[in-house]
Every structure is written in structure tokens, then in C-alpha cells.
Write an enzyme that holds these catalytic residues in place. Structure first.
Site, PDB file in Angstrom:
ATOM      1  N   TYR B  53       0.929  -1.142   0.093  1.00 62.97           N
ATOM      2  CA  TYR B  53      -0.041  -0.033  -0.088  1.00 62.97           C
ATOM      3  C   TYR B  53       0.818   1.033  -0.083  1.00 62.97           C
ATOM      4  O   TYR B  53       1.895   1.240   0.542  1.00 62.97           O
ATOM      5  CB  TYR B  53      -1.003   0.040   1.247  1.00 62.97           C
ATOM      6  CG  TYR B  53      -2.171  -0.917   1.348  1.00 62.97           C
ATOM      7  CD1 TYR B  53      -1.624  -2.535   1.406  1.00 62.97           C
ATOM      8  CD2 TYR B  53      -3.538  -0.714   0.788  1.00 62.97           C
ATOM      9  CE1 TYR B  53      -2.633  -3.209   1.283  1.00 62.97           C
ATOM     10  CE2 TYR B  53      -4.261  -1.745   1.156  1.00 62.97           C
ATOM     11  CZ  TYR B  53      -4.241  -2.644   0.842  1.00 62.97           C
ATOM     12  OH  TYR B  53      -5.085  -3.790   0.930  1.00 62.97           O
ATOM     13  N   GLU B  54       0.610   2.149  -0.493  1.00 62.19           N
ATOM     14  CA  GLU B  54       1.373   3.778  -0.823  1.00 62.19           C
ATOM     15  C   GLU B  54       1.879   4.278   0.624  1.00 62.19           C
ATOM     16  O   GLU B  54       2.352   4.910   0.329  1.00 62.19           O
ATOM     17  CB  GLU B  54       0.490   4.307  -1.780  1.00 62.19           C
ATOM     18  CG  GLU B  54      -0.684   5.109  -0.987  1.00 62.19           C
ATOM     19  CD  GLU B  54      -1.343   5.885  -2.326  1.00 62.19           C
ATOM     20  OE1 GLU B  54      -0.942   5.653  -3.653  1.00 62.19           O
ATOM     21  OE2 GLU B  54      -2.161   6.602  -1.955  1.00 62.19           O
TER      22      GLU B  54
END
Lengths: 281, 261
Positions: B53-54
Site C-alpha cells: 500500500y502506498e
């Protein structure tokens, strides 16, 4: 050298009308208490920088403190749109809002370039993307070695940065753990940095040597505000208050409801309420 | 117990999307429908998949779907958590991600995505959240999967803003811009699976979910739909797939008081 201050002193000393300011926190460790203090002190004409302007920027914008916002994702994470920011962009309420929009990669690189003392960030980005046609701050450079065209954006050099963190020690060193986001970069990129913390401890003895620590001489002001990230979270202290994010969608949907909520919960309030807000989460 | 007879189109979409991921993939996960699909893949046939996930969480394995890309559980269950600049520089830009999984507010037939504005950029009818990580996910991941529910206002002839680049005008447009990744290779909707035509790069229906007609696919799509010469029927969800998805959603609902996608 870090000074230990009250939140009202720290905001009064470090945030001026017209400043470029970043209140950072990538979902985690968002400095809500500090933003509320800025609203209470009624700063004007701010340029707000943040990768993910969420509730606090919706509040700062809705209360008319901001002239401009520099950002890469303006949403209420997992919930939807930012209604106060939208109202400012679409209807100039309560005032017109200038926007400078980037991608996350550009913003992260711009903070890193600011921390590194560089004038600009260079990265492989924006290829085929529409933002470079509407944002004049997005340019390109040619690699002198390979000829590859790369994106360039100006470094972020905010006048002041606000972050929340878990701990400070008595010297004023700051410890951050969990999702660290751009907390280190924004502090090192800014001229002044105010850090609110969950607690002040004697020292960091016995902790892992590679934890993210900002030495005291990189921080201007430290304020102990337990719960100061709520409804964001502080890893190891309290979880994200997801219901408050869902609730914000309703509060922010209506100008009058918003204005009343801000009076009751921010203008007529103090930083001390945050500790109670995270109890039982 | 799991009832295989009342699978919703959204469940079919999520499961079909999950099937597209493999155990060896390193997947950059967008929030919403992509997140559900990626975690169903991890809980069924691809336990070894690396989900990123970023927020900087690499190799995460959440028990419930996160409400935001930065929920604490992503970090607690991750192999490692890095800073956001490192995430975008070393991991995404560095070419270490095999699949980027994106949703879309507006999509065109060449896989170009708009999540920025409806209407004119300067005077938008609706100001959407914007691109976040998507502009670089779309060009730096080796391939891109897109998932969205079909609707004429979402799947449009022409998008209002190029938030992230798919195949542009089609053909070799990516190559002409110097982009050497594959771009969108799969579109998973609630009705069908679409793949780009090898030459024109226009999304073409290659498989329809059980019970879906060509008419239904066309009336929920804003462009004239092309069907492959041979259109398969997507296998219905297995008991294992459906159970994994429904249990994940039940856990998510209990945790957030809100249904995950």
C-alpha cells in the site's frame, strides 16, 4: 534547539499570516490539535501543503484560513470527497482557493528534495498525465548521461511544518514509529518545525537503534498533547477513529452544521480535550 | 453457510479480479475494490503474494480490509514499513512492482483513467479527490489491472481528465512516450473481463460472468463495445472463494462498522 512550549505559544511563535505551512501525516500521526490551535488563533492567507489534505485541511479551508493548497490527493480516506474543500474550489466559499495539484510521487520527492537542500526534485513521473498540462510547476529535465526525459518539480520548503509523533525525550529528540510517511522529510525541509507528541519521556534508552528519530536540534518546538492526532492515530497509543471520519462526511456536507461544529469543538475548545477523545478507542 | 446461488455482481467482480493475481506477484494496491480483490487472492490461491500500500507498508496481510491506505493494521502485519518517499522512489519507480491495481471514476476504452474532475479542470462540475499515487502507478508497474462497476457515466467515450495514462490514443502510444511498461492488461467489471486488443489496445470483452448478456454489457458502457471472436463464460465463484470474501467482509464490517467493498 527544541523548546518545550504550550500549544498556543508554539503556534503563536511559529505560524504567521501568509506563511507556507505543512501539517503532515500520511493517515497516521496527523497533527489535529495543532491545526485546531491555528484555527483558534485565526491565521490568514496561508498556503497549505500536504500530500493528503483530509479533515484538518477541510477545516482550515472551511474556516477561511487558506489562500492556496498544494496537494496530491484531496479525499476523506475510505469515505469519499472533502466537502469543504470542494465548496471552496467549486463555489469560492468561504473564499476563493487557489490549487496546485501534484501526484503523490511528486509531493514525496519534493519533500525529500527540500530536506536535501536541493532546489528541485527529479523523478520518472507524470508520463502521459494531464496534471502537467494544468500545473505550470511541473516541468521536465533531460538526463545529461542517458538523455532520458524526467519530471521536475520545485522542492517543498515550507516556512513551518507541524507533525504529531509518539515521543520526545527531555533533550527534545523526537521518536516516530509505524507508518512514518513524510514526517522526517517535512521537518528537515521546513524553516521551523513544531512537533506535538503523545508523551515526553526521560530518554530513549533501550530502543532499537534504527528507529526514526529527529535530533532535538532539527526541531523548533515540542508540545505534549496526548491524543493530539485524533481522529487520526498514534501507533502504540490509540487506533484510528474510523467512525469520526465517517461522521465528518455528514458534518462537512452542510455549511451551517460545519460552522456550528467548528464553534463547539474547535473555537470554544482547548488542546486538553484530545486526551479524552482517545480514551476507550 | 456459503450460498453459491445468490452471488452478487460485485462479489463476482472481486473474485474474478482476485483470480488474476498470482502467488509471485508484487502488487501495489489501491483502496476500495482493488483492496478486497488483492486480499481475497492472498486468502485463497496466492498466499505468497506481496501486497504493497502506498503508505509504505510492504508485504502486508491485514485480517480486515483497511478503511484507509494507512490503517495501523497494514503496518502491524507488514514485512517492513518504509517512508513514503522511499516507497515511490525505490519500490515503485525502481521497477519492483509487477501489478498496479487501480479503480476509476471515469475510464475510456484505452484504459485511461480520470479520478480528478468531472467537467473543466479550472471550473469543475465535481471536484474528485485526484490522482494520489495513480499517475506513476500506471506507468511504473509492469502491468496494470483496473476494476470498476459498469455504468455509462463511468465507462465513457472520452474522459474529462487524464489522471493516469493507459494506452492513450491506443496502438503504440505508450511506446511513443517512452513508457516501457505494459500498461492496462486487464479490466475486471461486475459483468465481464476485458483485455486490450494486441494491436489497437482497445479493451475487448473476452469473458462474461454467468448470466450476463452482450446487451447488458453494452447498455452499461458508454462506448461501442467490442467482443472477442470467442467470448468465454467466467467460471462462477467456488465455495472457497466466496467464503473467503464473505468472511473478510464480515470481519471488516465488525471492525469498521461499515461494509468493505
Amino acid at each position: 534547539m527544541a523548546r518545550f512550549q504550550s500549544l498556543s505559544e508554539a503556534v503563536a511563535d511559529n505560524l504567521n499570516d501568509g506563511d507556507t505551512v505543512a501539517f503532515e501525516g500520511f493517515t497516521h500521526l496527523i497533527p489535529h490539535a495543532a491545526a485546531h490551535e491555528a484555527i483558534r488563533q485565526g491565521r490568514k492567507d496561508l498556503t497549505l501543503i500536504r500530500m493528503t489534505p483530509d479533515i484538518i485541511y477541510d477545516q482550515l479551508i472551511g474556516m477561511g484560513l487558506a489562500r492556496k493548497v498544494v496537494f496530491s490527493y484531496a479525499g476523506n480516506p475510505g469515505v469519499g470527497l472533502l466537502r469543504r474543500m470542494r465548496d471552496a474550489i467549486e463555489n469560492n466559499w468561504p473564499r476563493a482557493l487557489e490549487t496546485e495539484e501534484h501526484s503523490h510521487a511528486a509531493m514525496a520527492n519534493a519533500y525529500e528534495a527540500g530536506a536535501a537542500g536541493l532546489p528541485c526534485a527529479i523523478f520518472r513521473g507524470y508520463r502521459g498525465a494531464g496534471l502537467k498540462d494544468v500545473n505550470p510547476a511541473i516541468k521536465s529535465v533531460t538526463c545529461p548521461f542517458t538523455g532520458e526525459e524526467l519530471a521536475a518539480v520545485p522542492a517543498h520548503r515550507p516556512d513551518v511544518a507541524f507533525i504529531h509523533a509518539q515521543k520526545a525525550n527531555r533533550r527534545g529528540d523526537v521518536l516516530i514509529e509505524g507508518i512514518v510517511g513524510v514526517q522526517k522529510e517535512v521537518v528537515l525541509a521546513a524553516k521551523r518545525a513544531v512537533v506535538t507528541v503523545e508523551e515526553i519521556v526521560d530518554d530513549f534508552e533501550g530502543l532499537h537503534p534504527n528507529l526514526c528519530v529527529l535530533p532535538h536540534w532539527t526541531v523548533t518546538s515540542i508540545v505534549e498533547v496526548p491524543g493530539g492526532a485524533h481522529p487520526s492515530y498514534a501507533h502504540g497509543y490509540y487506533p484510528r477513529d474510523n467512525s469520526a471520519y465517517l461522521e465528518w462526511d455528514k458534518i462537512s456536507a452542510d455549511r451551517d452544521v460545519f460552522t456550528r461544529w467548528m464553534k463547539e469543538n474547535v473555537l470554544d475548545s482547548t488542546p486538553d480535550v484530545f486526551a479524552a477523545r482517545v480514551k476507550g478507542l | 453457510m456459503t450460498d453459491l446461488s445468490n452471488v452478487t455482481p460485485t462479489e463476482m467482480m472481486t473474485i474474478a479480479a482476485a483470480r488474476a493475481l498470482s502467488n509471485d506477484d508484487v502488487c501495489f494496491v489501491g483502496i476500495g475494490a482493488p483492496s478486497a480483490a488483492c486480499n481475497v487472492a492472498r486468502l485463497t490461491h496466492a498466499p505468497g503474494i506481496t501486497l504493497i500500500y502506498e503508505s509504505g507498508t510492504i508485504g502486508t496481510a491485514p485480517d480486515v480490509l483497511p478503511l484507509s491506505i494507512g490503517d495501523g493494521e497494514l503496518c502491524e502485519t507488514a514485512v517492513t514499513t518504509v517512508s513514503v518517499p522511499e516507497m515511490f522512489r525505490y519500490w515503485l519507480q525502481g521497477g519492483r512492482i509487477s501489478v498496479g491495481f487501480l479503480g476509476a471514476a471515469q475510464l475510456d476504452r484505452f484504459g485511461n483513467i480520470n479520478t480528478t474532475v468531472i467537467g473543466d479542470y479550472r471550473h469543475p462540475k465535481v471536484r474528485l479527490p485526484g490522482g494520489g499515487g495513480a499517475p506513476e502507478i500506471a506507468t511504473s508497474c509492469r502491468q496494470v489491472f483496473i476494476t470498476m462497476k459498469q455504468a455509462t457515466r463511468g465507462m465513457v467515450e472520452k474522459i474529462d481528465f487524464y489522471t493516469s495514462f493507459g494506452h492513450g490514443e491506443g496502438g503504440d502510444h505508450r511506446k511513443r512516450l517512452g513508457i516501457d511498461t505494459e500498461g492496462p492488461t486487464l479490466l475486471i467489471t461486475d459483468l465481464a473481463l476485458w483485455k486490450p486488443d494486441p494491436d489497437t489496445k482497445e479493451f475487448t470483452v473476452v469473458s462474461m460472468h454467468p448470466g450476463v448478456t452482450r446487451e447488458r454489457v453494452q447498455e452499461t458502457c458508454g462506448w461501442k463495445v467490442r467482443f472477442a471472436e470467442r467470448v468465454e463464460e467466467t467460471p462462477p465463484p467456488s465455495k472457497q472463494e466466496l467464503t473467503a470474501l464473505r468472511e473478510l467482509q464480515a470481519r471488516t464490517e465488525r471492525a469498521h462498522g461499515k461494509k468493505g467493498n
